[in-house]
Design an enzyme around this catalytic site. Structure first.
Site, short mmCIF file in Angstrom:
data_model
loop_
_atom_site.label_atom_id
_atom_site.label_comp_id
_atom_site.label_asym_id
_atom_site.label_seq_id
_atom_site.Cartn_x
_atom_site.Cartn_y
_atom_site.Cartn_z
N GLU A 18 35.10 5.56 19.27
CA GLU A 18 34.97 6.12 17.92
C GLU A 18 35.97 7.26 17.76
OE1 GLU A 18 34.36 7.02 14.37
OE2 GLU A 18 32.94 5.50 15.03
N ASP A 83 34.74 -2.86 14.27
CA ASP A 83 34.20 -2.48 12.96
C ASP A 83 35.18 -1.49 12.33
OD1 ASP A 83 32.56 -2.06 10.76
OD2 ASP A 83 31.24 -0.68 11.81
N CYS A 110 34.01 -4.53 6.13
CA CYS A 110 33.53 -4.19 4.80
C CYS A 110 34.52 -4.63 3.74
CB CYS A 110 33.24 -2.69 4.70
SG CYS A 110 34.67 -1.66 5.01
#
Length: 151
Positions: A18, A83, A110
């Site tokens: 991350e 992601d 997304c």
């Protein structure tokens, strides 16, 4: 840490990458609160993760600790879960992913347009789309999430 923590019981070792340090801290806290010991989290750019010289130390499900570089994870049994932000994956990351060659890539997106663009790269590297599932998490809007699995 959502994907790493949620899937940790299916793997010996999970590493969450991350870019946001606060998210890494929260993922570590979440792992501790839930008694999950086979996950570690690294604050890094995904584009550099396969070249990183920083070892990841995690406890395997059998209780033994292991120090590994991400690039040294066994390719034949490694699943990379991606992601990315709305802009999708960078070409640099996709090229490194191809060079690493994991057994499976799970891609949550997304933005179906950037996922389709990135899927072309993955297919050109020899991966096949084995499943794809859209999720309408935001009813009455144009936004959807889409999960694709490549092997």
């Amino acid at each position: 840490g959502l994907f790493a923590l949620g899937s940790s019981s299916s793997f010996d070792v999970c590493v969450g990458i991350e870019v946001n340090e606060k998210a890494v801290e929260e993922a570590r806290e979440n792992a501790a609160l839930n008694g999950i010991q086979n996950c570690d989290f690294v604050s890094a750019s995904a584009e550099a993760i396969f070249q990183s010289k920083d070892a990841v130390k995690v406890a395997k499900n059998d209780g033994d600790d292991v120090d590994l570089l991400v690039r040294d994870f066994p390719r034949g049994s490694t699943v990379v879960v991606v992601d990315p932000p709305r802009k999708g994956c960078s070409e640099e990351f996709l090229e490194q992913l191809d060079a690493y060659g994991p057994a499976r890539v799970v891609y949550m997106s997304c933005d179906p347009a950037t996922q389709a663009r990135d899927a072309k790269f993955l297919v050109s590297y020899g991966y096949e789309i084995v499943s794809i599932q859209p999720f309408d998490l935001f009813p009455q809007t144009r936004h959807i999430e889409c999960l694709a699995v490549f092997e």
